[in-house]
Write an enzyme that holds these catalytic residues in place. Sequence first.
Site, PDB file in Angstrom:
ATOM      1  N   LYS A  19       0.825  -1.210   0.000  1.00 29.69           N
ATOM      2  CA  LYS A  19       0.000   0.000   0.000  1.00 29.69           C
ATOM      3  C   LYS A  19       0.860   1.262   0.000  1.00 29.69           C
ATOM      4  CE  LYS A  19      -2.099  -0.921   3.841  1.00 29.69           C
ATOM      5  NZ  LYS A  19      -1.393  -2.182   4.143  1.00 29.69           N
ATOM      6  N   ARG A  94      -8.687   2.604  10.099  1.00 21.62           N
ATOM      7  CA  ARG A  94      -8.329   1.230  10.447  1.00 21.62           C
ATOM      8  C   ARG A  94      -9.517   0.427  10.968  1.00 21.62           C
ATOM      9  NH1 ARG A  94      -2.887   0.057  10.777  1.00 21.62           N
ATOM     10  NH2 ARG A  94      -1.453   1.820  10.741  1.00 21.62           N
ATOM     11  N   ARG A 133      12.777  -9.907   5.103  1.00 19.54           N
ATOM     12  CA  ARG A 133      13.443  -8.610   5.109  1.00 19.54           C
ATOM     13  C   ARG A 133      14.596  -8.600   6.115  1.00 19.54           C
ATOM     14  NH1 ARG A 133       9.309  -3.822   5.174  1.00 19.54           N
ATOM     15  NH2 ARG A 133       8.749  -4.787   7.171  1.00 19.54           N
ATOM     16  N   ARG A 169      14.691  -7.385  11.960  1.00 19.54           N
ATOM     17  CA  ARG A 169      13.998  -6.562  12.949  1.00 19.54           C
ATOM     18  C   ARG A 169      12.928  -7.390  13.654  1.00 19.54           C
ATOM     19  NH1 ARG A 169      12.353  -1.352   9.389  1.00 19.54           N
ATOM     20  NH2 ARG A 169      10.767  -2.885   8.835  1.00 19.54           N
ATOM     21  N   ARG A 180       0.315  -9.296  13.425  1.00 19.59           N
ATOM     22  CA  ARG A 180      -0.128  -8.138  12.641  1.00 19.59           C
ATOM     23  C   ARG A 180      -1.272  -8.520  11.713  1.00 19.59           C
ATOM     24  NH1 ARG A 180       4.984  -5.627   9.769  1.00 19.59           N
ATOM     25  NH2 ARG A 180       3.406  -4.155   9.023  1.00 19.59           N
TER      26      ARG A 180
END
Length: 226
Positions: A19, A94, A133, A169, A180
Amino acid sequence: MESNSPIFIVMLGVPGAGKGTQAQRLEEKLGLKQVSTGDIFRDNLRNQTPLGQLAKSYMDKGELVPDDVTIRMVEERLSRPDCAKGAIMDGFPRTLAQADAFDKMLRGKGQKVALVPLIGVTDDEVMDRLTGRRVCRRCQGVFHLMFNPPPPAGECPQGDKSLCDIYQRDDDKPETVRNRLFVYYKQTAPLIGYYFAHGLLAEINGAQAIDKVTSDLWDVLDKAMA
């Protein structure tokens, strides 16, 4: 695409759908400001605005910032000159309550949401994208195990080779990504039905190449604004 009134676009999709990337491209293409709730909160907290201090009073107690405070922050942000032509909403609303409040806020000004692109990717794709990542502590370079592998150990592109330090991370670890997704499906996914019922939803395949997603997004915007 032309419009005499402000254009408001709400980007929807699971975490890692892309997004933010597509919102940035729309910002460049349309001249509309990309507005992120995270940026709004950080700005208010950093500048210790009255709304920022109010939000901090809840955060310091470990409580969620009430929707009405978030809405007031968003309304203040959208009142600035760089949003005179509208905005691309990235990460807001949200929840259903926020979506309803946002609609009422816009209606009060004779405005409305023009389109809600839903960038669709599977949960497995999200897991691959986010858990792969990696970041270098030395140069802050961002890499991906599949799509953009980090350099071999000791070959940090910026600085002393001995200081190269690639790590994952905490928010990219599998358990965090799954949480999430859980929060998204619990709080934000209901917006899909909300905006579908309002005739504003446009589904786009987010698993395609980034440029193809952008092309499809531009096509649905053209049709919506024709």
